[in-house]
Design a protein around this motif. Structure first.
Motif, PDB file in Angstrom:
ATOM      1  N   GLY A   1       0.860  -1.185   0.000  1.00 28.93           N
ATOM      2  CA  GLY A   1       0.000   0.000   0.000  1.00 28.93           C
ATOM      3  C   GLY A   1       0.889   1.225   0.000  1.00 28.93           C
ATOM      4  N   GLU A   2       0.615   2.144   0.911  1.00 29.18           N
ATOM      5  CA  GLU A   2       1.429   3.350   0.970  1.00 29.18           C
ATOM      6  C   GLU A   2       1.727   3.673   2.423  1.00 29.18           C
ATOM      7  OE1 GLU A   2      -0.378   6.398  -1.323  1.00 29.18           O
ATOM      8  OE2 GLU A   2       1.362   7.721  -1.149  1.00 29.18           O
ATOM      9  N   ALA A   3       3.011   3.736   2.748  1.00 33.90           N
ATOM     10  CA  ALA A   3       3.397   4.069   4.125  1.00 33.90           C
ATOM     11  C   ALA A   3       3.217   5.576   4.342  1.00 33.90           C
ATOM     12  CB  ALA A   3       4.852   3.680   4.351  1.00 33.90           C
ATOM     13  N   GLY A   4       3.128   5.963   5.604  1.00 30.57           N
ATOM     14  CA  GLY A   4       3.024   7.398   5.857  1.00 30.57           C
ATOM     15  C   GLY A   4       2.811   7.678   7.332  1.00 30.57           C
TER      16      GLY A   4
ATOM     17  N   ALA B   1       5.417   2.227  15.199  1.00 35.22           N
ATOM     18  CA  ALA B   1       4.077   2.349  15.777  1.00 35.22           C
ATOM     19  C   ALA B   1       3.369   3.596  15.265  1.00 35.22           C
ATOM     20  CB  ALA B   1       4.173   2.383  17.303  1.00 35.22           C
ATOM     21  N   ASN B   2       4.123   4.587  14.808  1.00 37.07           N
ATOM     22  CA  ASN B   2       3.490   5.824  14.327  1.00 37.07           C
ATOM     23  C   ASN B   2       3.592   5.940  12.800  1.00 37.07           C
ATOM     24  OD1 ASN B   2       6.183   6.203  14.141  1.00 37.07           O
ATOM     25  ND2 ASN B   2       6.243   8.180  15.213  1.00 37.07           N
ATOM     26  N   GLN B   3       3.647   4.774  12.145  1.00 38.73           N
ATOM     27  CA  GLN B   3       3.707   4.766  10.672  1.00 38.73           C
ATOM     28  C   GLN B   3       2.595   3.879  10.114  1.00 38.73           C
ATOM     29  OE1 GLN B   3       7.886   3.508  10.904  1.00 38.73           O
ATOM     30  NE2 GLN B   3       8.257   4.889   9.172  1.00 38.73           N
ATOM     31  N   VAL B   4       1.924   4.370   9.105  1.00 43.24           N
ATOM     32  CA  VAL B   4       0.946   3.516   8.414  1.00 43.24           C
ATOM     33  C   VAL B   4       1.740   2.412   7.710  1.00 43.24           C
ATOM     34  CG1 VAL B   4      -0.781   3.426   6.559  1.00 43.24           C
ATOM     35  CG2 VAL B   4      -0.637   5.453   8.048  1.00 43.24           C
ATOM     36  N   PRO B   5       1.340   1.125   7.902  1.00 37.75           N
ATOM     37  CA  PRO B   5       2.082   0.037   7.257  1.00 37.75           C
ATOM     38  C   PRO B   5       2.001   0.109   5.728  1.00 37.75           C
ATOM     39  CG  PRO B   5       0.773  -0.805   9.067  1.00 37.75           C
ATOM     40  CD  PRO B   5       0.325   0.614   8.848  1.00 37.75           C
ATOM     41  N   GLY B   6       3.166   0.109   5.089  1.00 40.52           N
ATOM     42  CA  GLY B   6       3.199   0.222   3.628  1.00 40.52           C
ATOM     43  C   GLY B   6       3.323  -1.129   2.950  1.00 40.52           C
TER      44      GLY B   6
ATOM     45  N   LEU C   1      -9.847  -8.618  -1.861  1.00 42.19           N
ATOM     46  CA  LEU C   1      -9.650  -7.624  -0.788  1.00 42.19           C
ATOM     47  C   LEU C   1      -8.581  -6.606  -1.174  1.00 42.19           C
ATOM     48  CD1 LEU C   1      -7.014  -7.989   1.344  1.00 42.19           C
ATOM     49  CD2 LEU C   1      -8.216 -10.117   1.779  1.00 42.19           C
ATOM     50  N   ALA C   2      -7.582  -7.060  -1.930  1.00 40.72           N
ATOM     51  CA  ALA C   2      -6.544  -6.115  -2.366  1.00 40.72           C
ATOM     52  C   ALA C   2      -7.159  -5.080  -3.301  1.00 40.72           C
ATOM     53  CB  ALA C   2      -5.404  -6.865  -3.052  1.00 40.72           C
ATOM     54  N   ALA C   3      -8.023  -5.534  -4.218  1.00 36.67           N
ATOM     55  CA  ALA C   3      -8.659  -4.598  -5.164  1.00 36.67           C
ATOM     56  C   ALA C   3      -9.539  -3.609  -4.396  1.00 36.67           C
ATOM     57  CB  ALA C   3      -9.478  -5.380  -6.189  1.00 36.67           C
ATOM     58  N   ALA C   4     -10.297  -4.125  -3.429  1.00 38.23           N
ATOM     59  CA  ALA C   4     -11.216  -3.249  -2.691  1.00 38.23           C
ATOM     60  C   ALA C   4     -10.463  -2.193  -1.883  1.00 38.23           C
ATOM     61  CB  ALA C   4     -12.095  -4.093  -1.773  1.00 38.23           C
ATOM     62  N   ARG C   5      -9.238  -2.509  -1.480  1.00 37.29           N
ATOM     63  CA  ARG C   5      -8.468  -1.582  -0.633  1.00 37.29           C
ATOM     64  C   ARG C   5      -7.382  -0.834  -1.410  1.00 37.29           C
ATOM     65  NH1 ARG C   5      -8.360  -1.958   4.822  1.00 37.29           N
ATOM     66  NH2 ARG C   5      -9.896  -3.324   5.775  1.00 37.29           N
ATOM     67  N   GLY C   6      -7.347  -1.030  -2.721  1.00 42.26           N
ATOM     68  CA  GLY C   6      -6.345  -0.331  -3.525  1.00 42.26           C
ATOM     69  C   GLY C   6      -4.918  -0.769  -3.219  1.00 42.26           C
ATOM     70  N   LEU C   7      -4.769  -2.043  -2.875  1.00 40.97           N
ATOM     71  CA  LEU C   7      -3.427  -2.559  -2.570  1.00 40.97           C
ATOM     72  C   LEU C   7      -2.892  -3.360  -3.754  1.00 40.97           C
ATOM     73  CD1 LEU C   7      -4.220  -3.919   1.023  1.00 40.97           C
ATOM     74  CD2 LEU C   7      -3.048  -1.778   0.457  1.00 40.97           C
TER      75      LEU C   7
ATOM     76  N   MET D   1      -8.189   8.673   7.480  1.00 39.10           N
ATOM     77  CA  MET D   1      -8.517   7.263   7.274  1.00 39.10           C
ATOM     78  C   MET D   1      -8.979   7.007   5.831  1.00 39.10           C
ATOM     79  SD  MET D   1      -7.633   6.036  10.108  1.00 39.10           S
ATOM     80  CE  MET D   1      -8.081   4.325  10.061  1.00 39.10           C
ATOM     81  N   ALA D   2      -9.735   7.941   5.292  1.00 40.98           N
ATOM     82  CA  ALA D   2     -10.290   7.719   3.951  1.00 40.98           C
ATOM     83  C   ALA D   2      -9.210   7.726   2.872  1.00 40.98           C
ATOM     84  CB  ALA D   2     -11.335   8.795   3.651  1.00 40.98           C
ATOM     85  N   ALA D   3      -8.051   8.305   3.197  1.00 37.72           N
ATOM     86  CA  ALA D   3      -7.003   8.425   2.163  1.00 37.72           C
ATOM     87  C   ALA D   3      -5.937   7.329   2.286  1.00 37.72           C
ATOM     88  CB  ALA D   3      -6.349   9.801   2.275  1.00 37.72           C
ATOM     89  N   ARG D   4      -6.155   6.384   3.171  1.00 33.35           N
ATOM     90  CA  ARG D   4      -5.077   5.401   3.424  1.00 33.35           C
ATOM     91  C   ARG D   4      -5.121   4.198   2.491  1.00 33.35           C
ATOM     92  NH1 ARG D   4      -3.868   5.219   9.891  1.00 33.35           N
ATOM     93  NH2 ARG D   4      -3.875   7.473  10.107  1.00 33.35           N
ATOM     94  N   ARG D   5      -3.921   3.670   2.262  1.00 28.17           N
ATOM     95  CA  ARG D   5      -3.801   2.337   1.652  1.00 28.17           C
ATOM     96  C   ARG D   5      -2.918   1.525   2.589  1.00 28.17           C
ATOM     97  NH1 ARG D   5      -1.762   1.299  -3.323  1.00 28.17           N
ATOM     98  NH2 ARG D   5      -0.310   3.052  -3.275  1.00 28.17           N
ATOM     99  N   ASP D   6      -3.538   1.041   3.653  1.00 31.14           N
ATOM    100  CA  ASP D   6      -2.818   0.393   4.761  1.00 31.14           C
ATOM    101  C   ASP D   6      -2.661  -1.105   4.450  1.00 31.14           C
ATOM    102  OD1 ASP D   6      -2.284  -1.010   7.147  1.00 31.14           O
ATOM    103  OD2 ASP D   6      -3.269   0.517   8.383  1.00 31.14           O
ATOM    104  N   ALA D   7      -1.425  -1.545   4.266  1.00 36.64           N
ATOM    105  CA  ALA D   7      -1.189  -2.952   3.888  1.00 36.64           C
ATOM    106  C   ALA D   7      -1.568  -3.917   5.006  1.00 36.64           C
ATOM    107  CB  ALA D   7       0.284  -3.138   3.514  1.00 36.64           C
TER     108      ALA D   7
END
Ligand code: GLV
Ligand code: MN
Ligand code: MN
Length: 402
Positions: free
Chosen positions: A213-216, A265-270, A300-306, A223-229
């Motif tokens: 996904g995308e780390a950040g 802990a303070n990073q969105v999993p990429g 699930l990957a398609a639905a979450r943009g992963l 939340m709406a802009a995340r692509r959390d792996a």
């Protein structure tokens, strides 16, 4: 005597919590193999190392065909002292006893201390057994890497083995293989039985999934802009569990290995890397499980943009063990006066691969509380002694009465 051997092998790879981590071609593994060579030699057997590093203790017979018995020396991470090691110790004791009491056999007997079965360091799919069957593909020694990036060939070379010679481990002289092992499940103990005669071994597959996904920043990305792996991976873990639960016993699915990046802990999993291990005794059901897991992961990957990639890590086919050898084991149980039952194995074993080329069988011993792949794995020594007797009677029938 078997308990001394198992106890002293436990020292090679022992960790503070009482567990054993003896990964193939590690220093602990090499020390265990050196000790096993000592036992085999003092049992009066001729000791040999093959090109993959497996050890053999040979009691030469009148004929060159080999009846082989034993198990593996490597362990899982934080495993117990009995998985594999007990089978090597039992075979060594049984063959020693036969040499001392019955002398030279007609067929040759060999104790096997197999170098690798668990795929816990490399995804190597029964390395020792594949070497004996000539199934290691050219170049594989340079392709398989452990978590530190070391190739299996480099790990072999560090111990003085020569990867380019692995084809020399092939055996075409084996006419029977009998593997003693703890059950690793609760059935025998629950039924008050001493021996399980294994007539089928489960099919095992592992798929490695990578979700990107995308780390950040954990605070600033809405939340709406995340692509959390990792949230995608969590869904995949639950999808595997639901799939096996819905199919019912004996279907199982497990995620025991998962890596998250960047990992703060303070990073969105990429990125997440995880392996699903799934099993069934019916190969068709197992193939259906694989198809469904792949389908659910893609959805699930398609639905979450992963982004998703999937690759097989391991594949061990379900197999029936040899009917004649199972009947011989049952006859030995009757002669020894022990209670037994036929049963399938829900764990993977070298015998399932060796059975594709050589008549193969397994005998199981009860395992306290069904606990295995954990430090408190244990077998009762009274059962083990009866197991050695059953094994020795069976090997006697195969090698002396042939
Ligand atoms: C080996 O012990 C396995 O069943 O994975
Ligand atoms: Mn195991
Ligand atoms: Mn095992």
């Amino acid at each position: 005597m078997v308990d001394d051997l198992v106890a002293s092998l436990r020292g090679h790879g022992a960790s503070a919590g009482g567990g054993v981590t003896r990964l193939v071609y590690s220093q602990a593994w090499a020390a265990a193999m050196a000790e096993i060579e000592g036992w085999l030699g003092s049992a009066g057997l001729e000791v040999r190392v093959d090109a993959a590093g497996s050890r053999f203790g040979r009691l030469a017979g009148e004929r060159p065909q080999v009846v082989m018995s034993g198990s593996h020396v490597d362990s899982v991470v934080g495993g117990g002292a009995y998985d594999g090691a007990l089978g090597v110790a039992m075979a060594a004791c049984a063959v020693r006893w036969l040499r001392e009491t019955a002398g030279r056999p007609r067929l040759t007997l060999e104790v096997l201390a197999n170098c690798e079965e668990e795929s816990s360091r490399f995804a190597c799919n029964f390395w020792g057994s594949r070497a004996m069957l000539g199934l290691i593909r050219p170049g594989e020694c340079d392709l398989l890497r452990d978590a530190d990036g070391v190739t299996i060939g480099e790990a072999m070379s560090a111990l003085g083995l020569v990867p380019d010679r692995i084809a020399e481990a092939r055996r075409d002289d084996v006419c029977a293989y009998v593997e003693p092992h703890i059950e690793q499940g609760p059935l025998l103990e629950r039924l008050g039985l001493t021996i399980g005669v294994v007539d089928r071994v489960v099919g095992v597959r592992q798929l490695r999934f990578e979700l990107r996904g995308e780390a950040g920043h954990a605070g600033t990305i809405p939340m709406a802009a995340r692509r959390d792996a990792l949230t995608g991976a969590a869904e995949l873990v639950l999808a595997g569990e639901a799939l096996a639960r819905d199919l019912g016993q004996p279907a199982v699915a497990t995620v025991g290995a998962l890596r998250v990046e960047p990992g703060g802990a303070n990073q969105v999993p990429g990125r997440v890397d995880l392996t699903v291990d799934f099993r069934h005794v019916d190969e068709r059901v197992l193939a259906g499980m694989e198809e469904e897991l792949r389908r659910r992961a893609a959805a699930l990957a398609a639905a979450r943009g992963l982004e998703l990639s999937v690759e097989p890590r391991l594949g061990q086919r379900a197999v029936d063990l040899d009917g004649r050898l199972c009947a011989l084991l049952e006859a030995s149980c009757r002669r020894a006066g022990v209670r037994w039952q036929r049963m399938p194995s829900h764990a993977g074993h070298d015998a399932q691969l060796l059975a594709t080329r050589w008549p193969s069988a397994m005998l199981f011993l009860p395992c306290a509380g069904g606990r295995s792949h954990r430090p408190d794995e244990r077998a009762d020594m009274d059962d083990v002694v009866r197991g050695v007797e059953v094994l020795a009677l069976t090997l006697h029938e195969l090698a002396y009465e042939a």
